[in-house]
Design a protein around this motif. Structure first.
Motif, PDB file in Angstrom:
ATOM      1  N   GLU A  81       0.836  -1.207   0.000  1.00 57.25           N
ATOM      2  CA  GLU A  81       0.000   0.000   0.000  1.00 57.25           C
ATOM      3  C   GLU A  81       0.872   1.258   0.000  1.00 57.25           C
ATOM      4  O   GLU A  81       0.564   2.235  -0.679  1.00 57.25           O
ATOM      5  N   LYS A  82       1.966   1.220   0.740  1.00 65.59           N
ATOM      6  CA  LYS A  82       2.901   2.349   0.736  1.00 65.59           C
ATOM      7  C   LYS A  82       3.520   2.514  -0.647  1.00 65.59           C
ATOM      8  O   LYS A  82       3.707   3.637  -1.124  1.00 65.59           O
ATOM      9  N   CYS A  83       3.822   1.400  -1.300  1.00 67.42           N
ATOM     10  CA  CYS A  83       4.363   1.454  -2.663  1.00 67.42           C
ATOM     11  C   CYS A  83       3.345   2.058  -3.622  1.00 67.42           C
ATOM     12  O   CYS A  83       3.696   2.876  -4.479  1.00 67.42           O
ATOM     13  N   ALA A  84       2.083   1.667  -3.496  1.00 63.62           N
ATOM     14  CA  ALA A  84       1.031   2.220  -4.360  1.00 63.62           C
ATOM     15  C   ALA A  84       0.870   3.721  -4.117  1.00 63.62           C
ATOM     16  O   ALA A  84       0.673   4.490  -5.067  1.00 63.62           O
ATOM     17  N   ASP A  85       0.969   4.158  -2.866  1.00 62.11           N
ATOM     18  CA  ASP A  85       0.901   5.599  -2.563  1.00 62.11           C
ATOM     19  C   ASP A  85       2.057   6.348  -3.229  1.00 62.11           C
ATOM     20  O   ASP A  85       1.865   7.404  -3.828  1.00 62.11           O
ATOM     21  N   THR A  86       3.258   5.789  -3.113  1.00 63.19           N
ATOM     22  CA  THR A  86       4.443   6.427  -3.690  1.00 63.19           C
ATOM     23  C   THR A  86       4.330   6.504  -5.210  1.00 63.19           C
ATOM     24  O   THR A  86       4.615   7.541  -5.812  1.00 63.19           O
ATOM     25  N   CYS A  87       3.903   5.430  -5.818  1.00 65.24           N
ATOM     26  CA  CYS A  87       3.741   5.387  -7.271  1.00 65.24           C
ATOM     27  C   CYS A  87       2.669   6.394  -7.716  1.00 65.24           C
ATOM     28  O   CYS A  87       2.877   7.150  -8.672  1.00 65.24           O
ATOM     29  N   ALA A  88       1.551   6.435  -7.017  1.00 64.16           N
ATOM     30  CA  ALA A  88       0.475   7.377  -7.347  1.00 64.16           C
ATOM     31  C   ALA A  88       0.955   8.819  -7.240  1.00 64.16           C
ATOM     32  O   ALA A  88       0.673   9.651  -8.107  1.00 64.16           O
ATOM     33  N   SER A  89       1.708   9.114  -6.194  1.00 66.76           N
ATOM     34  CA  SER A  89       2.246  10.459  -6.007  1.00 66.76           C
ATOM     35  C   SER A  89       3.158  10.852  -7.159  1.00 66.76           C
ATOM     36  O   SER A  89       3.086  11.971  -7.685  1.00 66.76           O
ATOM     37  N   GLU A  90       4.006   9.915  -7.578  1.00 65.03           N
ATOM     38  CA  GLU A  90       4.946  10.219  -8.661  1.00 65.03           C
ATOM     39  C   GLU A  90       4.228  10.310 -10.011  1.00 65.03           C
ATOM     40  O   GLU A  90       4.633  11.086 -10.876  1.00 65.03           O
ATOM     41  N   LEU A  91       3.170   9.552 -10.197  1.00 63.03           N
ATOM     42  CA  LEU A  91       2.380   9.665 -11.430  1.00 63.03           C
ATOM     43  C   LEU A  91       1.704  11.035 -11.522  1.00 63.03           C
ATOM     44  O   LEU A  91       1.708  11.673 -12.573  1.00 63.03           O
ATOM     45  N   LEU A  92       1.123  11.475 -10.414  1.00 62.90           N
ATOM     46  CA  LEU A  92       0.358  12.730 -10.420  1.00 62.90           C
ATOM     47  C   LEU A  92       1.242  13.963 -10.258  1.00 62.90           C
ATOM     48  O   LEU A  92       0.939  15.026 -10.808  1.00 62.90           O
ATOM     49  N   ILE A  93       2.324  13.827  -9.464  1.00 63.41           N
ATOM     50  CA  ILE A  93       3.211  14.955  -9.170  1.00 63.41           C
ATOM     51  C   ILE A  93       4.658  14.487  -9.368  1.00 63.41           C
ATOM     52  O   ILE A  93       5.389  14.266  -8.394  1.00 63.41           O
ATOM     53  N   PRO A  94       5.086  14.310 -10.589  1.00 61.40           N
ATOM     54  CA  PRO A  94       6.468  13.859 -10.803  1.00 61.40           C
ATOM     55  C   PRO A  94       7.461  14.849 -10.187  1.00 61.40           C
ATOM     56  O   PRO A  94       7.336  16.058 -10.379  1.00 61.40           O
ATOM     57  N   ARG A  95       8.417  14.315  -9.450  1.00 63.90           N
ATOM     58  CA  ARG A  95       9.337  15.186  -8.706  1.00 63.90           C
ATOM     59  C   ARG A  95      10.074  16.175  -9.603  1.00 63.90           C
ATOM     60  O   ARG A  95      10.234  17.328  -9.228  1.00 63.90           O
ATOM     61  N   LEU A  96      10.521  15.769 -10.781  1.00 69.59           N
ATOM     62  CA  LEU A  96      11.244  16.700 -11.653  1.00 69.59           C
ATOM     63  C   LEU A  96      10.335  17.822 -12.155  1.00 69.59           C
ATOM     64  O   LEU A  96      10.751  18.978 -12.231  1.00 69.59           O
ATOM     65  N   GLU A  97       9.108  17.480 -12.474  1.00 74.96           N
ATOM     66  CA  GLU A  97       8.157  18.497 -12.927  1.00 74.96           C
ATOM     67  C   GLU A  97       7.798  19.449 -11.783  1.00 74.96           C
ATOM     68  O   GLU A  97       7.677  20.659 -11.980  1.00 74.96           O
ATOM     69  N   LEU A  98       7.648  18.917 -10.578  1.00 77.39           N
ATOM     70  CA  LEU A  98       7.361  19.769  -9.422  1.00 77.39           C
ATOM     71  C   LEU A  98       8.522  20.729  -9.174  1.00 77.39           C
ATOM     72  O   LEU A  98       8.305  21.923  -8.927  1.00 77.39           O
ATOM     73  N   LYS A  99       9.740  20.235  -9.286  1.00 72.67           N
ATOM     74  CA  LYS A  99      10.904  21.112  -9.078  1.00 72.67           C
ATOM     75  C   LYS A  99      10.979  22.206 -10.151  1.00 72.67           C
ATOM     76  O   LYS A  99      11.444  23.303  -9.880  1.00 72.67           O
ATOM     77  N   ARG A 100      10.504  21.906 -11.368  1.00 74.54           N
ATOM     78  CA  ARG A 100      10.466  22.931 -12.422  1.00 74.54           C
ATOM     79  C   ARG A 100       9.381  23.972 -12.163  1.00 74.54           C
ATOM     80  O   ARG A 100       9.576  25.153 -12.412  1.00 74.54           O
ATOM     81  N   LYS A 101       8.230  23.521 -11.701  1.00 77.52           N
ATOM     82  CA  LYS A 101       7.090  24.428 -11.500  1.00 77.52           C
ATOM     83  C   LYS A 101       7.151  25.177 -10.168  1.00 77.52           C
ATOM     84  O   LYS A 101       6.582  26.255 -10.037  1.00 77.52           O
ATOM     85  N   TYR A 102       7.826  24.608  -9.200  1.00 77.85           N
ATOM     86  CA  TYR A 102       7.887  25.166  -7.847  1.00 77.85           C
ATOM     87  C   TYR A 102       8.243  26.656  -7.837  1.00 77.85           C
ATOM     88  O   TYR A 102       7.526  27.460  -7.232  1.00 77.85           O
ATOM     89  N   PRO A 103       9.327  27.085  -8.519  1.00 76.56           N
ATOM     90  CA  PRO A 103       9.676  28.512  -8.469  1.00 76.56           C
ATOM     91  C   PRO A 103       8.635  29.400  -9.169  1.00 76.56           C
ATOM     92  O   PRO A 103       8.431  30.536  -8.759  1.00 76.56           O
ATOM     93  N   LEU A 104       7.978  28.884 -10.178  1.00 76.63           N
ATOM     94  CA  LEU A 104       6.963  29.675 -10.887  1.00 76.63           C
ATOM     95  C   LEU A 104       5.784  30.030  -9.987  1.00 76.63           C
ATOM     96  O   LEU A 104       5.132  31.046 -10.169  1.00 76.63           O
ATOM     97  N   PHE A 105       5.497  29.139  -9.033  1.00 77.21           N
ATOM     98  CA  PHE A 105       4.384  29.348  -8.115  1.00 77.21           C
ATOM     99  C   PHE A 105       4.846  29.778  -6.718  1.00 77.21           C
ATOM    100  O   PHE A 105       4.049  29.842  -5.787  1.00 77.21           O
ATOM    101  N   ASN A 106       6.145  30.055  -6.550  1.00 77.17           N
ATOM    102  CA  ASN A 106       6.714  30.509  -5.274  1.00 77.17           C
ATOM    103  C   ASN A 106       6.336  29.622  -4.087  1.00 77.17           C
ATOM    104  O   ASN A 106       6.113  30.116  -2.989  1.00 77.17           O
ATOM    105  N   GLY A 107       6.228  28.315  -4.326  1.00 78.11           N
ATOM    106  CA  GLY A 107       5.903  27.393  -3.238  1.00 78.11           C
ATOM    107  C   GLY A 107       4.487  27.508  -2.725  1.00 78.11           C
ATOM    108  O   GLY A 107       4.171  26.986  -1.657  1.00 78.11           O
ATOM    109  N   ASP A 108       3.608  28.170  -3.465  1.00 79.58           N
ATOM    110  CA  ASP A 108       2.208  28.346  -3.054  1.00 79.58           C
ATOM    111  C   ASP A 108       1.451  27.031  -3.284  1.00 79.58           C
ATOM    112  O   ASP A 108       1.207  26.634  -4.422  1.00 79.58           O
ATOM    113  N   VAL A 109       1.085  26.372  -2.202  1.00 79.65           N
ATOM    114  CA  VAL A 109       0.445  25.060  -2.276  1.00 79.65           C
ATOM    115  C   VAL A 109      -0.866  25.107  -3.058  1.00 79.65           C
ATOM    116  O   VAL A 109      -1.137  24.234  -3.878  1.00 79.65           O
ATOM    117  N   LYS A 110      -1.658  26.120  -2.821  1.00 77.73           N
ATOM    118  CA  LYS A 110      -2.963  26.194  -3.506  1.00 77.73           C
ATOM    119  C   LYS A 110      -2.789  26.299  -5.023  1.00 77.73           C
ATOM    120  O   LYS A 110      -3.529  25.684  -5.790  1.00 77.73           O
TER     121      LYS A 110
END
Length: 160
Positions: free
Chosen positions: A101-130
């Motif tokens: 189940e932990k593996c499925a959570d990790t996989c789902a997170s990476e499918l929806l929010i790929p870490r490299l894409e998040l790191k690219r978008k993060y500065p554009l949104f100034n870390g604003d979660v919403k």
């Protein structure tokens, strides 16, 4: 820990192999994995996966907030992607989960929010979660969790 890392790598491999764009179209992903998604009303959040002989079936509670609904579907899709053995799977809330189940959570997170894409978008949104959660079409909780995993600071959230 090694199995959890494998789940993340498998999600990245799948996204790259199929050249899927974000926000991820879960119906398209399900189709690639011979899986159908249907929506119903039932008690509690979550989704259920039935792994059949001809195709798999995910039944998702349509009464969830969109981001939570998408995560729960991605979680069940992850069981298919990771080739977990068994016939029935359902979303397990809380921290006391079996490793698959932990593996499925990790996989789902990476499918929806790929870490490299998040790191690219993060500065554009100034870390604003919403703003980030809206961009990736995920729940606020899923976004905060991913930011914490990556040790990225964040603002504008209920979760701390």
């Amino acid at each position: 820990m090694r199995r959890i890392k494998h789940a993340e790598i498998e999600a990245r491999r799948f996204l790259a192999e199929h050249r899927l764009s974000l926000p991820l179209n879960l119906e398209e992903v399900a189709k690639l994995l011979d899986t159908k998604i249907t929506y119903a009303s039932f008690q509690g959040d979550g989704a259920i996966l039935y792994k059949g002989n001809k195709y798999n079936l995910i039944i998702a509670n349509k009464n969830q907030e969109l981001g939570q609904l998408r995560f729960n579907i991605a979680h069940e899709i992850s069981h298919c992607l990771l080739k977990h053995e068994g016939t029935f799977f359902h979303t397990h809330p809380g921290n006391d989960k079996p490793i698959y189940e932990k593996c499925a959570d990790t996989c789902a997170s990476e499918l929806l929010i790929p870490r490299l894409e998040l790191k690219r978008k993060y500065p554009l949104f100034n870390g604003d979660v919403k703003k980030l959660k809206k961009h990736f079409m995920v729940s606020e909780k899923a976004m905060v969790t991913k930011l914490q995993i990556l040790n990225l600071s964040y603002t504008n959230t209920f979760y701390r």
